[in-house]
Design a protein around this motif. Structure first.
Motif, PDB file in Angstrom:
ATOM      1  N   VAL A  80      -7.072  51.831   8.313  1.00  0.00           N
ATOM      2  CA  VAL A  80      -6.826  52.410   6.998  1.00  0.00           C
ATOM      3  C   VAL A  80      -5.791  53.535   7.021  1.00  0.00           C
ATOM      4  O   VAL A  80      -5.002  53.699   6.081  1.00  0.00           O
ATOM      5  CB  VAL A  80      -8.162  52.917   6.408  1.00  0.00           C
ATOM      6  CG1 VAL A  80      -7.924  53.867   5.247  1.00  0.00           C
ATOM      7  CG2 VAL A  80      -9.020  51.740   5.969  1.00  0.00           C
ATOM      8  N   ALA A  84      -3.584  54.808   3.613  1.00  0.00           N
ATOM      9  CA  ALA A  84      -4.272  55.692   2.666  1.00  0.00           C
ATOM     10  C   ALA A  84      -3.472  56.965   2.445  1.00  0.00           C
ATOM     11  O   ALA A  84      -3.797  58.038   2.956  1.00  0.00           O
ATOM     12  CB  ALA A  84      -5.667  56.018   3.193  1.00  0.00           C
ATOM     13  N   CYS A 102      -8.324  50.784  -0.364  1.00  0.00           N
ATOM     14  CA  CYS A 102      -9.046  50.857   0.911  1.00  0.00           C
ATOM     15  C   CYS A 102     -10.551  50.967   0.688  1.00  0.00           C
ATOM     16  O   CYS A 102     -11.350  50.333   1.398  1.00  0.00           O
ATOM     17  CB  CYS A 102      -8.556  52.047   1.731  1.00  0.00           C
ATOM     18  SG  CYS A 102      -6.883  51.864   2.390  1.00  0.00           S
ATOM     19  N   ILE A 142     -13.534  53.318   7.489  1.00  0.00           N
ATOM     20  CA  ILE A 142     -12.671  53.115   6.327  1.00  0.00           C
ATOM     21  C   ILE A 142     -12.917  54.198   5.283  1.00  0.00           C
ATOM     22  O   ILE A 142     -11.980  54.799   4.740  1.00  0.00           O
ATOM     23  CB  ILE A 142     -12.915  51.720   5.717  1.00  0.00           C
ATOM     24  CG1 ILE A 142     -12.407  50.633   6.667  1.00  0.00           C
ATOM     25  CG2 ILE A 142     -12.244  51.603   4.350  1.00  0.00           C
ATOM     26  CD1 ILE A 142     -12.772  49.224   6.231  1.00  0.00           C
ATOM     27  N   ALA A 146     -10.090  56.888   4.280  1.00  0.00           N
ATOM     28  CA  ALA A 146      -9.583  56.780   2.911  1.00  0.00           C
ATOM     29  C   ALA A 146      -9.762  58.091   2.153  1.00  0.00           C
ATOM     30  O   ALA A 146      -8.836  58.560   1.469  1.00  0.00           O
ATOM     31  CB  ALA A 146     -10.291  55.644   2.176  1.00  0.00           C
TER      32      ALA A 146
END
Length: 245
Positions: A80, A84, A102, A142, A146
């Motif tokens: 990610v 992000a 994401c 994630i 994010a």
């Protein structure tokens, strides 16, 4: 990832951050209860458990579960982190669209976990138990990456020791400088509440337990994905802060 924007979380982000704290609490309690006595999102704890397992005197099952959780989390963050971030043309008062996408991937992953968990009647056999552990650790990686990518309008996604430190430090500060950090306090309450709900549902009906973090994540994503127009910043007294642990 950009982490220096002078922007506080807005109302929609405030709600999402509280709900994502609940997601973290629910996932971690289920990982600890049902997936090998490790955490899906608290890597400091997993490093301690890994060290304990290497001594042969404590953690049941050896180093496998801590290593799987650590590996899954790292994969989630690495997948990610390059994406992000906010594009120059995007509003500084809302989360970047890449961050929202994401987080949508996280929701899809949690949905797959919940479906598989329910199909296995809440008790998947090996090696599927390890697969679930890796999957939820990836999801927490994630989420953490994010929310960090949202910068000052985001916050910690899976670890809150620094948040607790911030709340206590502000509450116990010098006279005249004390203030209640209601946003951070709300996330700590949500973390505890998410863990409690996850544990209660697991005890009452194990096949439905993984639906708890999924429902919270869907609600959190809806807060920011459907927020109309520029989001109004929160007052300074309820500013959410990052974590350093």
């Amino acid at each position: 990832m950009s982490t220096t924007e002078p922007v506080r979380p807005g109302r929609a982000q405030w709600g999402a951050l509280i709900l994502f704290a609940g997601v973290s609490g629910a996932v971690d309690v289920l990982a600890f209860t049902a997936l090998g006595r490790v955490f899906a999102g608290v890597m400091t704890g997993n490093l301690v458990l890994l060290g304990l397992s290497l001594t042969g005197t404590g953690h049941e099952g050896g180093p496998t579960a801590p290593l799987l959780a650590l590996g899954g989390y790292v994969v989630g963050v690495a997948a990610v982190a390059p994406f992000a971030r906010r594009r120059p043309e995007e509003s500084a008062t809302r989360w970047p669209s890449a961050v929202v996408r994401c987080l949508a991937v996280e929701v899809v992953l949690l949905a797959a976990v919940a479906a598989g968990w329910g199909a296995a009647d809440g008790a998947p056999a090996q090696p599927w138990l390890d697969v679930v552990l890796v999957a939820v650790a990836v999801a927490m990686g994630i989420q953490s990456a994010a929310l960090a990518g949202a910068g000052a309008a985001g916050g910690p996604g899976t670890y809150f020791t620094g948040t607790l430190t911030h709340v206590v430090a502000h509450a116990a500060g010098p006279p005249g400088g004390r203030r209640a950090d209601l946003g951070s306090l709300a996330r700590l309450v949500a973390l505890t509440g998410g863990a409690a709900v996850g544990a209660l549902v697991f005890a009452a009906s194990a096949p439905w337990a993984m639906a708890v973090p999924l429902v919270l994540a869907v609600a959190a994503l809806a807060c920011v994905a459907t927020a109309p127009g520029p989001d109004r910043p929160m007052p300074a007294a309820t500013t959410m802060t990052g974590d350093t642990s």
